[in-house]
Motif scaffolding. Structure first.
Motif, PDB file in Angstrom:
ATOM      1  N   ALA A 156      59.327  23.510  42.296  1.00  0.00           N
ATOM      2  CA  ALA A 156      59.122  23.026  40.931  1.00  0.00           C
ATOM      3  C   ALA A 156      58.594  21.598  40.922  1.00  0.00           C
ATOM      4  N   ALA A 157      59.171  20.756  41.769  1.00  0.00           N
ATOM      5  CA  ALA A 157      58.803  19.333  41.763  1.00  0.00           C
ATOM      6  C   ALA A 157      57.332  19.133  42.088  1.00  0.00           C
ATOM      7  N   GLY A 158      56.818  19.886  43.049  1.00  0.00           N
ATOM      8  CA  GLY A 158      55.434  19.695  43.469  1.00  0.00           C
ATOM      9  C   GLY A 158      54.432  19.916  42.358  1.00  0.00           C
ATOM     10  N   LEU A 159      54.776  20.740  41.373  1.00  0.00           N
ATOM     11  CA  LEU A 159      53.836  21.041  40.296  1.00  0.00           C
ATOM     12  C   LEU A 159      53.525  19.827  39.437  1.00  0.00           C
ATOM     13  N   LEU A 160      54.392  18.818  39.474  1.00  0.00           N
ATOM     14  CA  LEU A 160      54.086  17.577  38.758  1.00  0.00           C
ATOM     15  C   LEU A 160      52.913  16.841  39.397  1.00  0.00           C
ATOM     16  N   GLY A 161      52.567  17.223  40.626  1.00  0.00           N
ATOM     17  CA  GLY A 161      51.485  16.541  41.310  1.00  0.00           C
ATOM     18  C   GLY A 161      50.127  16.726  40.675  1.00  0.00           C
ATOM     19  N   CYS A 162      49.967  17.750  39.818  1.00  0.00           N
ATOM     20  CA  CYS A 162      48.665  17.930  39.166  1.00  0.00           C
ATOM     21  C   CYS A 162      48.813  18.587  37.803  1.00  0.00           C
ATOM     22  N   GLY A 163      48.761  19.938  37.741  1.00  0.00           N
ATOM     23  CA  GLY A 163      48.590  20.629  36.472  1.00  0.00           C
ATOM     24  C   GLY A 163      49.678  20.384  35.449  1.00  0.00           C
ATOM     25  N   VAL A 164      50.935  20.434  35.860  1.00  0.00           N
ATOM     26  CA  VAL A 164      52.017  20.254  34.898  1.00  0.00           C
ATOM     27  C   VAL A 164      52.033  18.823  34.373  1.00  0.00           C
ATOM     28  N   MET A 165      51.798  17.850  35.247  1.00  0.00           N
ATOM     29  CA  MET A 165      51.715  16.459  34.796  1.00  0.00           C
ATOM     30  C   MET A 165      50.526  16.267  33.861  1.00  0.00           C
ATOM     31  N   ALA A 166      49.406  16.917  34.172  1.00  0.00           N
ATOM     32  CA  ALA A 166      48.227  16.796  33.318  1.00  0.00           C
ATOM     33  C   ALA A 166      48.529  17.275  31.905  1.00  0.00           C
ATOM     34  N   GLY A 167      49.242  18.397  31.786  1.00  0.00           N
ATOM     35  CA  GLY A 167      49.541  18.925  30.461  1.00  0.00           C
ATOM     36  C   GLY A 167      50.582  18.119  29.710  1.00  0.00           C
ATOM     37  N   ILE A 168      51.689  17.804  30.389  1.00  0.00           N
ATOM     38  CA  ILE A 168      52.728  16.991  29.737  1.00  0.00           C
ATOM     39  C   ILE A 168      52.155  15.649  29.311  1.00  0.00           C
ATOM     40  N   GLY A 169      51.394  15.032  30.221  1.00  0.00           N
ATOM     41  CA  GLY A 169      50.815  13.726  29.912  1.00  0.00           C
ATOM     42  C   GLY A 169      49.785  13.787  28.802  1.00  0.00           C
ATOM     43  N   ALA A 170      49.021  14.892  28.725  1.00  0.00           N
ATOM     44  CA  ALA A 170      48.045  15.033  27.643  1.00  0.00           C
ATOM     45  C   ALA A 170      48.731  14.977  26.286  1.00  0.00           C
ATOM     46  N   ALA A 171      49.905  15.582  26.193  1.00  0.00           N
ATOM     47  CA  ALA A 171      50.645  15.566  24.937  1.00  0.00           C
ATOM     48  C   ALA A 171      51.313  14.212  24.681  1.00  0.00           C
ATOM     49  N   ILE A 172      52.049  13.726  25.676  1.00  0.00           N
ATOM     50  CA  ILE A 172      52.892  12.552  25.447  1.00  0.00           C
ATOM     51  C   ILE A 172      52.131  11.246  25.647  1.00  0.00           C
ATOM     52  N   ASN A 173      51.440  11.122  26.791  1.00  0.00           N
ATOM     53  CA  ASN A 173      50.770   9.859  27.103  1.00  0.00           C
ATOM     54  C   ASN A 173      49.462   9.696  26.346  1.00  0.00           C
ATOM     55  N   THR A 174      48.595  10.703  26.413  1.00  0.00           N
ATOM     56  CA  THR A 174      47.282  10.590  25.780  1.00  0.00           C
ATOM     57  C   THR A 174      47.360  10.862  24.286  1.00  0.00           C
ATOM     58  N   GLY A 175      47.983  11.981  23.924  1.00  0.00           N
ATOM     59  CA  GLY A 175      48.046  12.370  22.520  1.00  0.00           C
ATOM     60  C   GLY A 175      49.064  11.601  21.711  1.00  0.00           C
ATOM     61  N   GLY A 176      50.024  10.979  22.387  1.00  0.00           N
ATOM     62  CA  GLY A 176      51.039  10.209  21.665  1.00  0.00           C
ATOM     63  C   GLY A 176      51.921  11.054  20.772  1.00  0.00           C
ATOM     64  N   VAL A 177      52.136  12.323  21.119  1.00  0.00           N
ATOM     65  CA  VAL A 177      52.984  13.194  20.307  1.00  0.00           C
ATOM     66  C   VAL A 177      54.388  12.606  20.240  1.00  0.00           C
ATOM     67  N   THR A 178      54.955  12.662  19.069  1.00  0.00           N
ATOM     68  CA  THR A 178      56.309  12.148  18.884  1.00  0.00           C
ATOM     69  C   THR A 178      57.062  13.047  17.911  1.00  0.00           C
ATOM     70  N   ASP A 318      56.308   8.043  35.868  1.00  0.00           N
ATOM     71  CA  ASP A 318      56.516   9.317  35.188  1.00  0.00           C
ATOM     72  C   ASP A 318      57.231  10.361  36.040  1.00  0.00           C
ATOM     73  N   PHE A 319      56.923  10.456  37.331  1.00  0.00           N
ATOM     74  CA  PHE A 319      57.511  11.523  38.144  1.00  0.00           C
ATOM     75  C   PHE A 319      59.040  11.441  38.197  1.00  0.00           C
ATOM     76  N   PRO A 320      59.630  10.278  38.493  1.00  0.00           N
ATOM     77  CA  PRO A 320      61.099  10.241  38.557  1.00  0.00           C
ATOM     78  C   PRO A 320      61.755  10.593  37.223  1.00  0.00           C
ATOM     79  N   VAL A 321      61.169  10.144  36.118  1.00  0.00           N
ATOM     80  CA  VAL A 321      61.743  10.454  34.800  1.00  0.00           C
ATOM     81  C   VAL A 321      61.695  11.952  34.532  1.00  0.00           C
ATOM     82  N   LEU A 322      60.547  12.581  34.813  1.00  0.00           N
ATOM     83  CA  LEU A 322      60.408  14.004  34.545  1.00  0.00           C
ATOM     84  C   LEU A 322      61.304  14.837  35.456  1.00  0.00           C
ATOM     85  N   ILE A 323      61.476  14.399  36.691  1.00  0.00           N
ATOM     86  CA  ILE A 323      62.406  15.104  37.582  1.00  0.00           C
ATOM     87  C   ILE A 323      63.840  14.978  37.066  1.00  0.00           C
ATOM     88  N   ASP A 324      64.202  13.815  36.562  1.00  0.00           N
ATOM     89  CA  ASP A 324      65.541  13.657  35.980  1.00  0.00           C
ATOM     90  C   ASP A 324      65.730  14.595  34.788  1.00  0.00           C
TER      91      ASP A 324
END
Length: 365
Positions: A156-178, A318-324
Motif C-alpha cells: 500500500a505504501a509504495g503506491l504513494l510514490g506515483c499514482g495515488v499521490m498524484a490523485g490525492i494531491g490533485a484534489a488537496i494540493n492543486t485543487g485546494g478542496v476543503t 506529504d508521505f509521512p502524513v498520508l501514511i499516518d
C-alpha cells in the motif's frame, strides 16, 4: 561492489518486457541502495514500454515502490540503512528558483542517482522516472527516499510514490478542496479514485465520480464518491455537464478534476464547474493533443485552470502524513491493491491494466 539481481526491462519499443539480470553498484555520494519490497504497476511504466515518453531504451521499469535502505553514500544523512522508505521522483535540489522561493514542491532541478545500473554486457539502463524498481535492488538519489512508519504495508505504501499521490494531491494540493466543497472527478482509475479519496478525506460535501464503466463507478463509491455519472459515449458532451449541474443545484462543482487527459474531458471539466470554480488537469495528454475553446468563455467563467504535477506534492511533507492517516484507518490505501503478483508477471499486469480490470497490480519481491 556490484550486485547481480533480477529486474524487468523494456528492451525495445513496444516489445514484451523481459525479466533479466541487471548489475547494481554500491551507492556513491548522494546515493542510496534500496531493497525493493513492493512496486505498483503504473500506466507510466506502460508509457515507457510503448515509447510514449522517450526512446532511451532499454528501460528498467517500475517506480511506485517501497522498501528498505540497504546502504547509503558516505555523505548521506537523511536516511540510513534499515529505514523503511517510499521512493519518489521529486528529489528536490534546494537551490533552484522554485526551492529558493519556498516552493520545493515545484523544484525544477530534481535529481537521480549519478551512477548507472546496467545489463551484464555493460549496456546502461534508463530507470523509469529515475527509479527503476521492478528489481530486487535499485540505486536512487538519497533524496528520492522518504522515511515513513515501518509498520505500513509495503504494497500500500509504495503506491504513494506515483499514482495515488498524484490523485490525492490533485484534489488537496492543486485543487485546494476543503470541507463543504463540491467536486467532480472525470476518470475513475487509480489516479481518479485517489482524487476522490483525497476530496472525501478533507470533507468535501459532494463528490461526483464520472466514467464510462459501471465497474469503475462502483470502485469510486468505495473511495468516497457520493454520486456517480455513467457516461454514454454516444451522447452529447453536454449530457454529462447537465447531469452534474442537476446534482449541484444547477450551478456546477467547485472543483473539477480531469484524470483522463483528453481535450473532450478537459472541456467537460471546464464547463461542469461553477462560476469561479477550479479545473485541475492530472490525466496526462499525449503530445499530439490540442485544445480549442472560446477565449471569452475562459474570461467569463473566471476561476482557475491548473495542471497538477505529481499532485504538487512534497514527499518529505506529504508521505509521512498520508501514511499516518492510512494507519489510522482514514485513508484506504489497501483498496487500491487489486492483486499481488510476482516479478515475472508484469507483462500480464499491463494487459489487465489496459483492459481496465485492475486499479493496481502490485509486484511483491
Amino acid at each position: 561492489m556490484v550486485h547481480q539481481v533480477q529486474g524487468v526491462i523494456a528492451r525495445t519499443k513496444d516489445a514484451p518486457v523481459e525479466l533479466t539480470t541487471i548489475l547494481v553498484p554500491d551507492p556513491g555520494p548522494g546515493e542510496a541502495l534500496v531493497r525493493v519490497q513492493a512496486c505498483g504497476v503504473c500506466h507510466t511504466d506502460l508509457h515507457y514500454k510503448v515509447g510514449g515518453i522517450g526512446d532511451d531504451y532499454p528501460y528498467l521499469l517500475g517506480h511506485e515502490a517501497a522498501g528498505i535502505v540497504e546502504a547509503v553514500g558516505d555523505d548521506v544523512v537523511d536516511v540510513a540503512p534499515g529505514d523503511f522508505v517510499i521512493l519518489n521522483w521529486r528529489a528536490v535540489c534546494g537551490h533552484c528558483r522554485a526551492c529558493l522561493r519556498g516552493r520545493p514542491q515545484y523544484c525544477f532541478n530534481t535529481h537521480n542517482a549519478t551512477q548507472k545500473m546496467t545489463l551484464e554486457d555493460g549496456t546502461e539502463l534508463s530507470p523509469a522516472l529515475g527509479i527503476g524498481a521492478f528489481a530486487e535492488l535499485t540505486l536512487v538519489a538519497a533524496g528520492q527516499c522518504t522515511k515513513v512508519d515501518a509498520t505500513a504495508a509495503p504494497t500500500a505504501a509504495g503506491l504513494l510514490g506515483c499514482g495515488v499521490m498524484a490523485g490525492i494531491g490533485a484534489a488537496i494540493n492543486t485543487g485546494g478542496v476543503t470541507r463543504g466543497d463540491s467536486v467532480a472527478v472525470i476518470g475513475c482509475g487509480g489516479v481518479g479514485d485517489a482524487a476522490i479519496a483525497g476530496a472525501a478525506l478533507v470533507g468535501a460535501h459532494t463528490v461526483i465520480a464520472i466514467d464510462t464503466d459501471e465497474k469503475k463507478l462502483a470502485w469510486a463509491k468505495e473511495f468516497g464518491a457520493t454520486h456517480t455519472v455513467l457516461v454514454d459515449p454516444a451522447a452529447p458532451a453536454d449530457d454529462v455537464i447537465e447531469q452534474v449541474r442537476a446534482l449541484t443545484g444547477g450551478f456546477g462543482v467547485d472543483v473539477a478534476i480531469d484524470a483522463v487527459g483528453r481535450p473532450e474531458t478537459w472541456k467537460q471539466a471546464f464547463y461542469l464547474r461553477d462560476l469561479a470554480g477550479t479545473v485541475v488537469l492530472v490525466g496526462v495528454p499525449n503530445p499530439t493533443m490540442t485544445l480549442e475553446i472560446p477565449l471569452i468563455d475562459v474570461f467569463g467563467r473566471g476561476g482557475s485552470l491548473k495542471s497538477s504535477w505529481y499532485g504538487d506534492c512534497l514527499p518529505s511533507r506529504d508521505f509521512p502524513v498520508l501514511i499516518d492517516l492510512y494507519k489510522q484507518g482514514r485513508l484506504p490505501l489497501d483498496k487500491f491493491v487489486s492483486e499481488e503478483i510476482g516479478i515475472g508477471d508484469v507483462e500480464a499486469a499491463f494487459d489487465k491494466m489496459h483492459r481496465g480490470e485492475v486499479l493496481r497490480s502490485v509486484v511483491v519481491l
